[in-house]
Scaffold this active site. Structure first.
Site: not given
Ligand code: UT7
Length: 324
Positions: A114, A251, A281
Protein backbone atom coordinates in the site's frame (compact mmCIF):
# COMPACT_ATOMS: atom_id res chain seq x y z
CA UNK A 1 22.36 22.27 -12.49
CA UNK A 2 20.06 20.96 -9.76
CA UNK A 3 16.74 19.49 -10.85
CA UNK A 4 13.40 18.79 -9.23
CA UNK A 5 10.31 16.93 -10.47
CA UNK A 6 7.28 18.91 -11.56
CA UNK A 7 3.86 17.24 -11.88
CA UNK A 8 2.65 17.64 -15.47
CA UNK A 9 -0.39 15.38 -15.48
CA UNK A 10 -2.45 12.93 -13.50
CA UNK A 11 -4.94 10.26 -14.56
CA UNK A 12 -6.83 7.28 -13.22
CA UNK A 13 -8.85 4.28 -14.26
CA UNK A 14 -11.40 2.18 -12.39
CA UNK A 15 -12.87 -1.07 -13.73
CA UNK A 16 -16.51 -0.78 -14.77
CA UNK A 17 -17.96 -3.35 -12.37
CA UNK A 18 -19.04 -2.00 -8.98
CA UNK A 19 -19.65 -4.37 -6.07
CA UNK A 20 -21.77 -2.93 -3.26
CA UNK A 21 -21.60 -3.91 0.41
CA UNK A 22 -25.09 -5.39 0.07
CA UNK A 23 -23.89 -7.65 -2.74
CA UNK A 24 -21.11 -8.93 -0.44
CA UNK A 25 -23.61 -9.37 2.40
CA UNK A 26 -25.55 -11.76 0.18
CA UNK A 27 -22.42 -13.93 -0.23
CA UNK A 28 -20.78 -13.82 3.24
CA UNK A 29 -21.72 -13.13 6.88
CA UNK A 30 -21.38 -9.33 6.88
CA UNK A 31 -23.53 -6.23 6.57
CA UNK A 32 -23.45 -2.83 4.91
CA UNK A 33 -23.78 -1.32 8.40
CA UNK A 34 -20.64 -3.10 9.75
CA UNK A 35 -18.52 -2.25 6.73
CA UNK A 36 -19.55 1.43 6.61
CA UNK A 37 -19.19 1.91 10.36
CA UNK A 38 -15.77 0.23 10.71
CA UNK A 39 -14.17 1.34 7.43
CA UNK A 40 -16.21 4.01 5.59
CA UNK A 41 -16.36 1.75 2.51
CA UNK A 42 -19.69 1.65 0.59
CA UNK A 43 -18.56 -0.05 -2.64
CA UNK A 44 -15.49 -1.14 -4.60
CA UNK A 45 -14.60 -1.61 -8.29
CA UNK A 46 -13.61 -5.10 -9.42
CA UNK A 47 -11.68 -5.94 -12.60
CA UNK A 48 -13.47 -8.04 -15.23
CA UNK A 49 -12.31 -11.52 -16.14
CA UNK A 50 -9.32 -11.11 -18.44
CA UNK A 51 -8.74 -7.51 -17.29
CA UNK A 52 -5.29 -7.32 -15.71
CA UNK A 53 -3.21 -4.90 -13.67
CA UNK A 54 -1.37 -3.89 -16.87
CA UNK A 55 -4.71 -2.97 -18.50
CA UNK A 56 -5.73 -0.70 -15.63
CA UNK A 57 -2.21 0.79 -15.49
CA UNK A 58 -2.12 1.51 -19.24
CA UNK A 59 -5.50 3.29 -19.18
CA UNK A 60 -4.52 5.44 -16.18
CA UNK A 61 -1.16 6.22 -17.87
CA UNK A 62 -2.84 7.23 -21.15
CA UNK A 63 -5.11 9.63 -19.28
CA UNK A 64 -2.19 11.15 -17.32
CA UNK A 65 -0.18 11.57 -20.54
CA UNK A 66 -3.17 13.25 -22.24
CA UNK A 67 -3.44 15.78 -19.38
CA UNK A 68 0.34 16.38 -19.62
CA UNK A 69 0.08 16.80 -23.41
CA UNK A 70 2.75 14.12 -23.89
CA UNK A 71 3.09 10.81 -25.71
CA UNK A 72 4.61 7.59 -24.41
CA UNK A 73 7.61 8.23 -26.67
CA UNK A 74 8.40 11.38 -24.62
CA UNK A 75 9.08 9.30 -21.50
CA UNK A 76 12.41 7.89 -20.39
CA UNK A 77 11.28 6.20 -17.17
CA UNK A 78 8.28 4.22 -15.91
CA UNK A 79 8.09 3.17 -12.26
CA UNK A 80 5.02 1.05 -11.55
CA UNK A 81 4.01 0.25 -7.99
CA UNK A 82 2.06 -2.98 -7.62
CA UNK A 83 1.71 -5.99 -5.36
CA UNK A 84 -0.48 -7.71 -7.96
CA UNK A 85 1.63 -7.90 -11.15
CA UNK A 86 0.28 -9.71 -14.23
CA UNK A 87 3.02 -12.32 -13.90
CA UNK A 88 5.78 -13.13 -11.42
CA UNK A 89 8.08 -11.65 -14.04
CA UNK A 90 8.74 -9.66 -16.20
CA UNK A 91 7.76 -6.40 -14.54
CA UNK A 92 4.24 -5.25 -15.44
CA UNK A 93 5.84 -1.85 -16.18
CA UNK A 94 7.50 -3.29 -19.29
CA UNK A 95 4.12 -4.32 -20.73
CA UNK A 96 2.82 -0.81 -20.12
CA UNK A 97 5.99 0.59 -21.71
CA UNK A 98 5.38 -1.37 -24.92
CA UNK A 99 1.70 -0.40 -25.05
CA UNK A 100 2.52 3.29 -24.64
CA UNK A 101 4.93 3.14 -27.56
CA UNK A 102 7.96 3.98 -25.41
CA UNK A 103 11.05 2.50 -27.03
CA UNK A 104 13.85 3.85 -24.84
CA UNK A 105 14.73 4.41 -21.20
CA UNK A 106 13.72 1.97 -18.47
CA UNK A 107 10.55 0.53 -16.98
CA UNK A 108 10.35 -1.51 -13.77
CA UNK A 109 8.05 -2.39 -10.86
CA UNK A 110 8.37 -1.38 -7.24
CA UNK A 111 6.88 -3.48 -4.46
CA UNK A 112 5.89 -1.82 -1.20
CA UNK A 113 2.24 -2.90 -1.13
CA UNK A 114 0.00 0.00 0.00
CA UNK A 115 3.00 2.35 0.33
CA UNK A 116 4.04 1.44 -3.22
CA UNK A 117 3.04 4.70 -4.84
CA UNK A 118 5.07 6.79 -2.36
CA UNK A 119 8.05 4.47 -2.96
CA UNK A 120 7.67 4.70 -6.75
CA UNK A 121 7.32 8.49 -6.57
CA UNK A 122 10.50 8.66 -4.50
CA UNK A 123 12.45 6.43 -6.93
CA UNK A 124 11.33 8.48 -9.96
CA UNK A 125 11.98 11.79 -8.18
CA UNK A 126 15.49 10.66 -7.25
CA UNK A 127 16.19 9.62 -10.87
CA UNK A 128 15.07 13.07 -12.06
CA UNK A 129 17.11 14.84 -9.35
CA UNK A 130 20.18 12.79 -10.34
CA UNK A 131 19.77 13.77 -14.00
CA UNK A 132 19.08 10.14 -14.97
CA UNK A 133 15.57 10.83 -16.32
CA UNK A 134 13.80 13.88 -17.75
CA UNK A 135 10.22 12.64 -18.04
CA UNK A 136 8.93 9.90 -15.78
CA UNK A 137 5.63 8.13 -15.40
CA UNK A 138 4.76 6.92 -11.90
CA UNK A 139 1.90 4.44 -11.70
CA UNK A 140 0.07 2.69 -8.87
CA UNK A 141 -2.04 -0.21 -10.19
CA UNK A 142 -3.66 -3.15 -8.44
CA UNK A 143 -6.09 -6.02 -8.89
CA UNK A 144 -6.37 -7.06 -5.23
CA UNK A 145 -9.65 -8.85 -6.03
CA UNK A 146 -7.44 -11.66 -7.40
CA UNK A 147 -5.59 -12.25 -4.09
CA UNK A 148 -8.57 -12.00 -1.74
CA UNK A 149 -9.96 -14.98 0.10
CA UNK A 150 -13.64 -14.31 -0.64
CA UNK A 151 -14.61 -16.43 2.38
CA UNK A 152 -12.62 -14.28 4.83
CA UNK A 153 -14.96 -11.47 5.82
CA UNK A 154 -12.17 -9.79 7.79
CA UNK A 155 -10.31 -8.92 4.57
CA UNK A 156 -12.44 -9.42 1.44
CA UNK A 157 -14.73 -6.48 2.15
CA UNK A 158 -11.83 -4.03 2.42
CA UNK A 159 -10.15 -3.92 -0.99
CA UNK A 160 -10.86 -2.83 -4.56
CA UNK A 161 -9.14 -2.66 -7.97
CA UNK A 162 -7.92 0.44 -9.80
CA UNK A 163 -4.99 2.45 -11.09
CA UNK A 164 -3.66 6.01 -11.02
CA UNK A 165 -0.69 7.66 -12.71
CA UNK A 166 1.39 10.85 -12.55
CA UNK A 167 3.66 12.34 -15.21
CA UNK A 168 6.76 14.07 -13.83
CA UNK A 169 9.17 16.33 -15.70
CA UNK A 170 12.58 17.67 -14.71
CA UNK A 171 12.81 21.41 -14.08
CA UNK A 172 15.51 23.61 -12.52
CA UNK A 173 15.43 23.43 -8.72
CA UNK A 174 15.78 26.78 -6.94
CA UNK A 175 15.39 24.98 -3.61
CA UNK A 176 12.25 26.88 -2.64
CA UNK A 177 9.23 25.25 -1.00
CA UNK A 178 7.13 27.97 -2.65
CA UNK A 179 7.81 26.81 -6.21
CA UNK A 180 6.19 23.84 -7.89
CA UNK A 181 7.48 20.28 -7.68
CA UNK A 182 8.10 17.37 -5.34
CA UNK A 183 9.66 18.98 -2.26
CA UNK A 184 10.71 15.75 -0.51
CA UNK A 185 9.86 12.08 -0.08
CA UNK A 186 10.29 10.01 3.09
CA UNK A 187 10.40 6.20 3.10
CA UNK A 188 10.45 3.70 5.97
CA UNK A 189 10.08 -0.01 6.56
CA UNK A 190 10.22 -2.44 9.46
CA UNK A 191 10.41 -6.11 8.47
CA UNK A 192 9.52 -7.19 12.00
CA UNK A 193 5.92 -6.63 10.90
CA UNK A 194 6.23 -8.95 7.86
CA UNK A 195 3.56 -11.37 9.09
CA UNK A 196 0.97 -8.77 10.09
CA UNK A 197 -0.06 -8.25 6.45
CA UNK A 198 1.14 -10.71 3.82
CA UNK A 199 0.06 -13.05 1.03
CA UNK A 200 0.31 -16.73 1.95
CA UNK A 201 1.86 -17.78 -1.37
CA UNK A 202 4.57 -16.87 -3.83
CA UNK A 203 6.96 -18.29 -6.45
CA UNK A 204 9.66 -19.30 -3.97
CA UNK A 205 7.37 -20.74 -1.28
CA UNK A 206 4.15 -22.33 -2.55
CA UNK A 207 4.43 -21.70 -6.30
CA UNK A 208 0.88 -20.29 -6.15
CA UNK A 209 -0.15 -16.65 -5.92
CA UNK A 210 -1.82 -17.12 -2.51
CA UNK A 211 -4.32 -15.04 -0.54
CA UNK A 212 -4.03 -11.87 1.50
CA UNK A 213 -3.86 -12.33 5.28
CA UNK A 214 -4.04 -9.44 7.74
CA UNK A 215 -4.04 -8.75 11.47
CA UNK A 216 -6.35 -5.77 11.00
CA UNK A 217 -6.32 -4.41 14.52
CA UNK A 218 -2.50 -4.54 14.81
CA UNK A 219 -2.08 -2.88 11.40
CA UNK A 220 -4.51 -0.16 12.46
CA UNK A 221 -2.43 0.56 15.59
CA UNK A 222 0.84 0.72 13.62
CA UNK A 223 -0.74 2.88 10.90
CA UNK A 224 -1.88 5.63 13.25
CA UNK A 225 1.54 5.78 14.98
CA UNK A 226 3.80 5.52 11.92
CA UNK A 227 1.77 7.87 9.71
CA UNK A 228 1.81 10.52 12.44
CA UNK A 229 5.62 10.21 12.65
CA UNK A 230 6.24 10.38 8.92
CA UNK A 231 4.00 13.39 8.22
CA UNK A 232 5.81 15.29 11.00
CA UNK A 233 9.13 14.24 9.43
CA UNK A 234 8.03 15.52 5.99
CA UNK A 235 6.82 18.86 7.33
CA UNK A 236 9.85 19.53 9.51
CA UNK A 237 12.27 18.54 6.70
CA UNK A 238 10.77 21.45 4.74
CA UNK A 239 10.42 23.76 7.78
CA UNK A 240 6.67 23.89 7.19
CA UNK A 241 3.78 23.71 9.63
CA UNK A 242 0.59 21.74 9.05
CA UNK A 243 -1.16 25.08 8.41
CA UNK A 244 0.79 25.34 5.12
CA UNK A 245 -0.90 22.17 3.79
CA UNK A 246 -3.73 22.76 1.31
CA UNK A 247 -4.63 19.07 0.87
CA UNK A 248 -3.96 15.89 2.78
CA UNK A 249 -4.08 13.07 0.22
CA UNK A 250 -3.85 9.93 2.35
CA UNK A 251 -3.77 6.26 1.51
CA UNK A 252 -7.37 5.05 1.69
CA UNK A 253 -7.38 2.05 4.03
CA UNK A 254 -9.87 3.07 6.68
CA UNK A 255 -11.91 6.25 7.13
CA UNK A 256 -11.10 6.23 10.85
CA UNK A 257 -7.34 6.31 10.12
CA UNK A 258 -7.83 9.11 7.55
CA UNK A 259 -9.89 11.17 10.01
CA UNK A 260 -7.37 10.60 12.81
CA UNK A 261 -4.57 11.94 10.58
CA UNK A 262 -6.62 14.98 9.52
CA UNK A 263 -7.41 15.78 13.16
CA UNK A 264 -3.82 15.33 14.26
CA UNK A 265 -2.69 17.83 11.63
CA UNK A 266 -5.50 20.21 12.58
CA UNK A 267 -6.91 20.09 9.04
CA UNK A 268 -10.66 20.50 8.53
CA UNK A 269 -12.36 17.60 6.67
CA UNK A 270 -12.71 19.87 3.58
CA UNK A 271 -8.91 19.71 3.16
CA UNK A 272 -8.71 15.91 3.19
CA UNK A 273 -9.29 13.97 -0.04
CA UNK A 274 -11.46 10.92 0.66
CA UNK A 275 -12.32 8.26 -1.91
CA UNK A 276 -12.52 5.20 0.33
CA UNK A 277 -16.34 5.24 0.28
CA UNK A 278 -16.36 4.54 -3.48
CA UNK A 279 -12.98 2.89 -4.17
CA UNK A 280 -12.28 0.93 -0.93
CA UNK A 281 -8.58 0.19 -0.35
CA UNK A 282 -6.86 -0.04 -3.74
CA UNK A 283 -3.38 -0.43 -2.20
CA UNK A 284 -0.72 1.31 -4.34
CA UNK A 285 -3.43 2.87 -6.53
CA UNK A 286 -5.28 4.72 -3.78
CA UNK A 287 -3.15 7.88 -3.56
CA UNK A 288 -2.89 8.52 -7.34
CA UNK A 289 -6.62 7.72 -7.73
CA UNK A 290 -7.39 10.35 -5.09
CA UNK A 291 -4.99 12.83 -6.76
CA UNK A 292 -6.56 12.26 -10.17
CA UNK A 293 -10.10 12.71 -8.86
CA UNK A 294 -9.41 15.87 -6.86
CA UNK A 295 -7.30 17.49 -9.60
CA UNK A 296 -9.79 16.66 -12.37
CA UNK A 297 -12.73 18.13 -10.42
CA UNK A 298 -10.79 21.33 -9.69
CA UNK A 299 -10.31 20.91 -5.94
CA UNK A 300 -6.51 20.58 -6.20
CA UNK A 301 -5.08 23.64 -8.01
CA UNK A 302 -1.60 24.37 -9.35
CA UNK A 303 0.65 25.88 -6.69
CA UNK A 304 -1.12 24.22 -3.77
CA UNK A 305 0.79 22.18 -1.18
CA UNK A 306 -0.14 18.48 -0.95
CA UNK A 307 0.84 16.08 1.80
CA UNK A 308 0.70 12.44 0.64
CA UNK A 309 1.04 9.54 3.08
CA UNK A 310 0.62 5.76 3.06
CA UNK A 311 1.21 2.67 5.15
CA UNK A 312 1.19 -1.00 4.18
CA UNK A 313 2.60 -4.50 4.26
CA UNK A 314 6.27 -4.93 5.10
CA UNK A 315 5.59 -3.02 7.18
CA UNK A 316 6.26 -0.01 4.99
CA UNK A 317 5.23 3.62 5.37
CA UNK A 318 6.08 6.93 3.79
CA UNK A 319 5.10 10.48 2.92
CA UNK A 320 5.74 13.10 0.26
CA UNK A 321 5.24 16.86 0.10
CA UNK A 322 4.32 18.10 -3.36
CA UNK A 323 3.75 21.66 -4.57
CA UNK A 324 1.21 20.81 -7.31
O1 UT7 B 1 -3.75 -0.78 3.44
C1 UT7 B 1 -2.86 -1.41 4.29
C2 UT7 B 1 -3.11 -1.03 5.67
N1 UT7 B 1 -4.34 -1.63 6.13
C3 UT7 B 1 -5.00 -1.03 7.09
O2 UT7 B 1 -4.62 0.05 7.49
C4 UT7 B 1 -6.17 -1.73 7.71
C5 UT7 B 1 -6.18 -1.42 9.17
N2 UT7 B 1 -7.23 -2.11 9.92
C6 UT7 B 1 -8.53 -1.81 9.82
O3 UT7 B 1 -8.91 -1.00 9.00
C7 UT7 B 1 -9.48 -2.44 10.80
O4 UT7 B 1 -8.74 -3.12 11.78
C8 UT7 B 1 -10.47 -3.44 10.14
C9 UT7 B 1 -11.48 -2.65 9.31
C10 UT7 B 1 -9.72 -4.42 9.29
C11 UT7 B 1 -11.26 -4.18 11.21
O5 UT7 B 1 -11.91 -3.27 12.07
P1 UT7 B 1 -11.80 -3.46 13.65
O6 UT7 B 1 -12.62 -2.40 14.25
O7 UT7 B 1 -10.33 -3.51 14.00
O8 UT7 B 1 -12.54 -4.85 13.86
P2 UT7 B 1 -11.94 -6.23 14.41
O9 UT7 B 1 -11.02 -6.85 13.42
O10 UT7 B 1 -11.43 -6.01 15.78
O11 UT7 B 1 -13.26 -7.09 14.46
C12 UT7 B 1 -14.36 -6.73 15.29
C13 UT7 B 1 -15.47 -7.76 15.11
C14 UT7 B 1 -14.97 -9.19 15.22
O12 UT7 B 1 -15.96 -9.92 15.91
P3 UT7 B 1 -15.77 -10.29 17.49
O13 UT7 B 1 -14.52 -11.10 17.53
O14 UT7 B 1 -15.64 -8.96 18.17
O15 UT7 B 1 -17.01 -11.03 17.78
C15 UT7 B 1 -14.89 -9.67 13.80
O16 UT7 B 1 -15.08 -11.05 13.69
O17 UT7 B 1 -16.03 -7.65 13.80
C16 UT7 B 1 -16.05 -8.93 13.16
N3 UT7 B 1 -15.87 -8.75 11.73
C17 UT7 B 1 -16.91 -8.56 10.89
N4 UT7 B 1 -18.22 -8.49 11.08
C18 UT7 B 1 -19.00 -8.25 10.01
C19 UT7 B 1 -14.71 -8.71 11.02
N5 UT7 B 1 -14.99 -8.50 9.72
C20 UT7 B 1 -16.32 -8.39 9.62
C21 UT7 B 1 -17.20 -8.15 8.54
N6 UT7 B 1 -18.51 -8.09 8.78
N7 UT7 B 1 -16.75 -7.96 7.27
Amino acid sequence: MAFRSIVRGCGAYLPARIVSNDELARRIETSDEWIVQRTGICQRHVAAEGEYTSDLATKAAERALAVAGMAGSDLDLIVLATATPDHTFPATATKVQARLGMRRGAAFDVQAVCTGFIYALSVADNAIRAGQAKRALVIGAETFSRILDWNDRGTCVLFGDGAGALVLEAAPDEGSAASRGILSTHLHSDGNGYELLYVDGGPSTTQRAGFLRMEGREIFRHAVKRLAEVVDEALSANRLGADAVDWLVPHQANRRIIEAMGKRLGLPPEKVVVTIDRHANTSAASVPLALAEASADGRIKPGQLLLLEAMGGGLTWGAALVRW
